[in-house]
Design a protein around this motif. Structure first.
Motif, PDB file in Angstrom:
ATOM      1  N   UNK A  92       0.816  -1.218   0.000  1.00 50.63           N
ATOM      2  CA  UNK A  92       0.000   0.000   0.000  1.00 50.63           C
ATOM      3  C   UNK A  92       0.847   1.264   0.000  1.00 50.63           C
ATOM      4  N   UNK A  93       2.150   1.106  -0.228  1.00 56.25           N
ATOM      5  CA  UNK A  93       3.024   2.263  -0.401  1.00 56.25           C
ATOM      6  C   UNK A  93       3.313   2.425  -1.894  1.00 56.25           C
ATOM      7  N   UNK A  94       3.981   3.498  -2.225  1.00 50.40           N
ATOM      8  CA  UNK A  94       4.387   3.733  -3.615  1.00 50.40           C
ATOM      9  C   UNK A  94       5.824   3.281  -3.862  1.00 50.40           C
ATOM     10  N   UNK A  95       6.434   2.626  -2.886  1.00 49.40           N
ATOM     11  CA  UNK A  95       7.855   2.284  -2.961  1.00 49.40           C
ATOM     12  C   UNK A  95       8.212   1.491  -4.216  1.00 49.40           C
ATOM     13  N   UNK A 101       9.546   2.647 -11.790  1.00 50.41           N
ATOM     14  CA  UNK A 101       9.518   3.715 -12.796  1.00 50.41           C
ATOM     15  C   UNK A 101      10.936   4.179 -13.146  1.00 50.41           C
ATOM     16  N   UNK A 102      11.871   4.027 -12.212  1.00 47.10           N
ATOM     17  CA  UNK A 102      13.267   4.406 -12.462  1.00 47.10           C
ATOM     18  C   UNK A 102      14.034   3.263 -13.129  1.00 47.10           C
ATOM     19  N   UNK A 111       4.120  -7.078  -9.147  1.00 50.53           N
ATOM     20  CA  UNK A 111       3.204  -5.965  -8.889  1.00 50.53           C
ATOM     21  C   UNK A 111       3.878  -4.829  -8.140  1.00 50.53           C
ATOM     22  N   UNK A 112       3.188  -4.326  -7.125  1.00 53.27           N
ATOM     23  CA  UNK A 112       3.703  -3.198  -6.357  1.00 53.27           C
ATOM     24  C   UNK A 112       4.254  -3.642  -5.005  1.00 53.27           C
ATOM     25  N   UNK A 128      19.837  -1.516  -5.633  1.00 53.08           N
ATOM     26  CA  UNK A 128      18.844  -1.786  -4.594  1.00 53.08           C
ATOM     27  C   UNK A 128      18.968  -0.851  -3.395  1.00 53.08           C
ATOM     28  N   UNK A 129      20.105  -0.199  -3.260  1.00 50.06           N
ATOM     29  CA  UNK A 129      20.288   0.765  -2.159  1.00 50.06           C
ATOM     30  C   UNK A 129      19.173   1.819  -2.166  1.00 50.06           C
ATOM     31  N   UNK A 130      18.800   2.281  -3.352  1.00 42.25           N
ATOM     32  CA  UNK A 130      17.769   3.305  -3.462  1.00 42.25           C
ATOM     33  C   UNK A 130      16.435   2.799  -2.908  1.00 42.25           C
ATOM     34  N   UNK A 131      16.032   1.615  -3.292  1.00 50.30           N
ATOM     35  CA  UNK A 131      14.780   1.042  -2.799  1.00 50.30           C
ATOM     36  C   UNK A 131      14.810   0.901  -1.283  1.00 50.30           C
TER      37      UNK A 131
END
Length: 141
Positions: A92-95, A101-102, A111-112, A128-131
């Protein structure tokens, strides 16, 4: 010079149930999961405002929570039904959507909520550091 939070990076398992989950994995999966675990703790230690992580089991999977500061959203590591390993964020986050998208073609997304890694697929830890950083600081936005 030692980082102020260096003792928080890659701590020993505080929860024997979590240690047992890692120990039960086949060696090739355990190595990857331990690399992801280490990355999560390293990023938490180097990111202001995250604080000490709580490592526990959620739904039978290792989970990492910012219980101390409530700065972030839970990250989980697990084994998808299709095989391999995965890193999960709260659906339920936009993470995951923002990360995808990047990096739309660099990973296999569920999925999400997850990124799946095949047995022969190397982990892209730098990417993966960014995520992970975004998950650990999700509520600071």
């Amino acid at each position: 010079m030692k980082r102020p939070d260096a003792d928080m990076a890659t701590p020993a398992f505080a929860d024997s149930a979590v240690a047992e989950q890692f120990a039960a994995l086949p060696e090739h999966e355990r190595e990857k999961m331990l690399a992801l675990r280490q990355l999560i703790f390293e990023i938490a230690a180097e990111t202001p405002g995250v604080g000490r992580l709580q490592e526990t089991l959620k739904w039978g999977q290792p989970a990492y929570l910012t219980q101390e500061t409530r700065s972030g959203s839970t990250i989980q590591l697990g084994k998808p039904k299709e095989g391999g390993i995965a890193i999960y964020t709260h659906c339920q986050t936009t993470l995951m959507r923002d990360f995808q998208s990047i990096f739309p073609d660099e990973f296999t997304y569920e999925g999400n909520r997850a990124i799946h890694f095949c047995e022969d697929e190397p982990l892209q830890l730098d990417t993966l550091r960014l995520l992970i950083r975004n998950a650990l600081t999700y509520h600071q936005k």
